[in-house]
Design an enzyme around this catalytic site. Structure first.
Site, PDB file in Angstrom:
ATOM      1  N   GLN A   1       5.568  -3.370 -12.280  1.00 62.80           N
ATOM      2  CA  GLN A   1       4.897  -2.362 -12.895  1.00 62.80           C
ATOM      3  C   GLN A   1       4.598  -2.491 -14.286  1.00 62.80           C
ATOM      4  O   GLN A   1       5.467  -2.495 -14.949  1.00 62.80           O
ATOM      5  CB  GLN A   1       5.797  -1.208 -12.772  1.00 62.80           C
ATOM      6  CG  GLN A   1       5.062   0.117 -13.272  1.00 62.80           C
ATOM      7  CD  GLN A   1       6.288   1.318 -12.956  1.00 62.80           C
ATOM      8  OE1 GLN A   1       7.358   1.111 -12.852  1.00 62.80           O
ATOM      9  NE2 GLN A   1       5.677   2.589 -12.882  1.00 62.80           N
ATOM     10  N   GLY A   2       3.177  -2.597 -14.553  1.00 61.71           N
ATOM     11  CA  GLY A   2       2.767  -2.641 -15.817  1.00 61.71           C
ATOM     12  C   GLY A   2       2.340  -1.330 -16.387  1.00 61.71           C
ATOM     13  O   GLY A   2       1.026  -1.098 -16.687  1.00 61.71           O
ATOM     14  N   TYR A   3       3.156  -0.219 -16.938  1.00 63.03           N
ATOM     15  CA  TYR A   3       2.607   0.923 -17.443  1.00 63.03           C
ATOM     16  C   TYR A   3       3.058   0.877 -18.955  1.00 63.03           C
ATOM     17  O   TYR A   3       2.207   0.998 -19.593  1.00 63.03           O
ATOM     18  CB  TYR A   3       3.622   1.871 -16.639  1.00 63.03           C
ATOM     19  CG  TYR A   3       2.882   2.542 -15.569  1.00 63.03           C
ATOM     20  CD1 TYR A   3       2.205   1.784 -14.425  1.00 63.03           C
ATOM     21  CD2 TYR A   3       3.341   3.862 -15.089  1.00 63.03           C
ATOM     22  CE1 TYR A   3       1.646   2.381 -13.440  1.00 63.03           C
ATOM     23  CE2 TYR A   3       2.760   4.250 -14.076  1.00 63.03           C
ATOM     24  CZ  TYR A   3       1.887   3.524 -13.048  1.00 63.03           C
ATOM     25  OH  TYR A   3       1.535   3.937 -11.884  1.00 63.03           O
ATOM     26  N   SER A   4       4.172   0.535 -19.169  1.00 64.78           N
ATOM     27  CA  SER A   4       4.868   0.831 -20.553  1.00 64.78           C
ATOM     28  C   SER A   4       4.164  -0.106 -21.618  1.00 64.78           C
ATOM     29  O   SER A   4       4.044  -1.368 -21.205  1.00 64.78           O
ATOM     30  CB  SER A   4       6.301   0.578 -20.683  1.00 64.78           C
ATOM     31  OG  SER A   4       6.834   1.740 -20.130  1.00 64.78           O
TER      32      SER A   4
ATOM     33  N   SER B   1      12.196   9.747 -19.128  1.00 65.33           N
ATOM     34  CA  SER B   1      13.591  10.142 -19.550  1.00 65.33           C
ATOM     35  C   SER B   1      13.988  11.565 -19.001  1.00 65.33           C
ATOM     36  O   SER B   1      13.390  12.078 -18.923  1.00 65.33           O
ATOM     37  CB  SER B   1      13.770   9.717 -21.188  1.00 65.33           C
ATOM     38  OG  SER B   1      13.030  10.978 -21.684  1.00 65.33           O
TER      39      SER B   1
ATOM     40  N   GLU C   1      15.176  13.837 -21.213  1.00 68.69           N
ATOM     41  CA  GLU C   1      14.404  14.759 -21.872  1.00 68.69           C
ATOM     42  C   GLU C   1      13.156  15.091 -21.492  1.00 68.69           C
ATOM     43  O   GLU C   1      12.718  16.283 -21.365  1.00 68.69           O
ATOM     44  CB  GLU C   1      14.124  14.130 -23.443  1.00 68.69           C
ATOM     45  CG  GLU C   1      15.503  13.971 -24.140  1.00 68.69           C
ATOM     46  CD  GLU C   1      16.342  12.790 -23.698  1.00 68.69           C
ATOM     47  OE1 GLU C   1      15.824  12.049 -23.275  1.00 68.69           O
ATOM     48  OE2 GLU C   1      17.419  12.554 -24.368  1.00 68.69           O
TER      49      GLU C   1
ATOM     50  N   GLU D   1       8.149   8.045  -7.616  1.00 62.85           N
ATOM     51  CA  GLU D   1       9.314   7.350  -8.284  1.00 62.85           C
ATOM     52  C   GLU D   1      10.512   8.195  -8.299  1.00 62.85           C
ATOM     53  O   GLU D   1      11.590   7.921  -8.288  1.00 62.85           O
ATOM     54  CB  GLU D   1       8.891   6.894  -9.552  1.00 62.85           C
ATOM     55  CG  GLU D   1       9.685   5.502  -9.857  1.00 62.85           C
ATOM     56  CD  GLU D   1       9.243   4.983 -11.356  1.00 62.85           C
ATOM     57  OE1 GLU D   1       7.848   5.310 -11.546  1.00 62.85           O
ATOM     58  OE2 GLU D   1       9.746   4.485 -12.218  1.00 62.85           O
TER      59      GLU D   1
ATOM     60  N   SER E   1      10.374  -4.477 -15.411  1.00 65.52           N
ATOM     61  CA  SER E   1      11.703  -4.822 -14.497  1.00 65.52           C
ATOM     62  C   SER E   1      11.105  -5.998 -13.596  1.00 65.52           C
ATOM     63  O   SER E   1      10.006  -5.691 -12.753  1.00 65.52           O
ATOM     64  CB  SER E   1      12.031  -3.543 -13.687  1.00 65.52           C
ATOM     65  OG  SER E   1      12.399  -2.600 -14.796  1.00 65.52           O
TER      66      SER E   1
END
Ligand code: FAD
Length: 395
Positions: free
Chosen positions: A126-129, A380, A382, A244, A161
């Site tokens: 997964q290439g998001y961040s 996260s 939060e 997810e 990951s």
């Protein structure tokens, strides 16, 4: 879709238990119990065994290899597999790119990508961040410029990951710099063997190699590898995140951890008597047991929603928030019970042999470290609180 009455459940659970007992190698079970990722070969092998049984992607349509189960049956499957200590199938293949292609992919994309995702022949990441875009994902700057039949991609993705094993990445890229940030993002499928792709490993603080950073220097991606319309990638990205979070209550894992805590409390002594007889410890244990039971009800409620409405929406954030808290508290309780035995933290590197059966102490601290991860990944804790405050509580 086959009916699944409550009376079928016990037989179905027994069938799953039997499959796990037969098909899950002991080494893989032990490794998973330690909270350590499986090796590439173990993951692919487990995926293959699930596929052979027809259980690799129960939630996909039957024509693409799904099991044709009702939502309730899928839930029982997840729950029982988890209780039996079985790892999930390939998450990125089965729970992420699969549902995305099924919902938004072209027929050609489905035919090309779904079968090898099902069997584990392809490994998706997964290439998001990005270094400058995490919680605020729309800040992403990896750009893709259109040149004829190709996009040319420049930029970097981080915290990928399993990227060291992957040959494909589903990736969010910026195709439009002007206007609202969310409206300029597209969803590309990138062949990681293409010229111009490089990667570096990032080690966890306790040594494991899970994360990677990818660099794209003029990588050419055929336009046919774009999912959905140009600049419509944000909608797809959001649907994926909800998916997810949906499976993140981890109720089965919490039940397993509670049983372990109870076992340890009978075996270990506090102040000269079994911990389970200590009034202070018993109070904490009762609180953990109630939390696990409440998590079970929460999960069942989410399932009802899914069965009735077909969507789970922001309720997925409640599931994620609570499921992770409950699991982390159980890990903490085990660590506290073990006391100083749970402290030593030698770094373990990927590839190191599993020399002995998992000791409770090692298991406890590795599990505790590992659970820091899901508390951040997929949004996260939060950020989940922010979603709940805004969309559920209307604050
Ligand atoms: C185990 C794991 C696996 C991952 N796998 C992948 C992967 O495969 N692919 C991928 O693309 N990414 C992956 N990630 C990255 C993950 O999506 C990001 O770490 C996450 O979105 C947070 O972004 P960040 O790390 O940049 O932190 P930041 O967004 O910089 O956040 C830093 C801190 O600020 C807080 N914060 C930020 N915004 C808010 C807000 N609005 N309100 C309240 N608090 C806020 C956060 O909670 C956090 O404590 C993974 C992360 C982990 C931990």
């Amino acid at each position: 879709m086959r009916d699944f009455a409550a009376s079928d459940e016990a037989a179905f659970r027994a069938e799953i238990a039997e499959f796990v007992a037969d098909a899950l190698p002991e080494e893989v079970r032990a490794r998973h119990a330690l909270g350590r990722g499986l090796t590439r070969d173990q993951t692919v092998d487990w995926q293959r065994r699930l596929a052979e049984r027809g259980w690799a992607a129960p939630q996909w349509p039957v024509e693409w290899g799904g099991a044709g189960w009702s939502t309730r049956q899928q839930f029982v499957f997840e729950d029982e597999m988890s209780r039996r200590g079985a790892p999930q199938g390939h998450t990125f293949n089965i729970r992420m790119i699969g549902p995305i292609l099924l919902a938004h992919g072209s027929e050609a994309q489905k035919r090309r990508f779904l079968p090898p995702a099902l069997t584990g022949e392809d490994w998706w990441c997964q290439g998001y961040s990005e270094p400058g875009a995490g919680s605020d994902l729309a800040a992403l700057t990896t750009r893709a410029r259109r040149e004829g039949d190709h996009y040319v991609v420049y930029g970097s993705k981080i915290w990928t990951s399993g990227g060291q094993h992957a040959n494909w990445m589903f990736c969010l890229v910026r195709t439009e710099a002007e206007g609202p940030r969310q409206n300029g993002i597209s969803f590309l499928l990138i062949d990681l063997t293409s010229p111009g792709v490089s990667r570096r490993a990032i080690r966890h603080f306790y040594g494991a190699h899970v994360f990677n950073q990818f660099f794209f220097e003029g990588v050419r991606v055929p336009v046919e590898n774009r999912v959905g319309e140009e600049n419509q990638g944000w909608t797809i990205a959001k649907a994926l995140l909800e998916h997810e979070r949906l499976f993140s209550s981890r109720h089965g894992e919490a039940q397993r951890k509670l049983a372990r805590l109870q076992r340890l409390a009978r075996e270990l002594r506090l102040g000269g008597r079994p911990a389970i007889e200590d009034p202070h410890f018993r109070q904490g244990l009762a609180a953990r047991a109630m939390e696990v039971r409440a998590l079970g009800h929460l999960t069942a409620r989410a399932l009802e929603r899914l069965v009735e409405d077909g969507v789970i929406g922001e309720f997925a954030s409640v599931m994620k928030l609570r499921g992770i808290e409950v699991n982390q508290r159980l890990d903490e309780a085990v660590v506290e019970l073990l006391g100083p035995d749970a402290l030593p933290a030698e770094a373990e590197f990927e590839g190191a042999a599993l020399a002995e059966p998992p000791a409770d102490a090692r298991n406890a601290r590795e599990s505790r470290y590992w659970w820091r991860g899901p508390a951040i990944a997929g949004g996260s804790q939060e950020v989940q609180r922010g979603i709940i405050a805004k969309r559920i509580l209307n604050l």
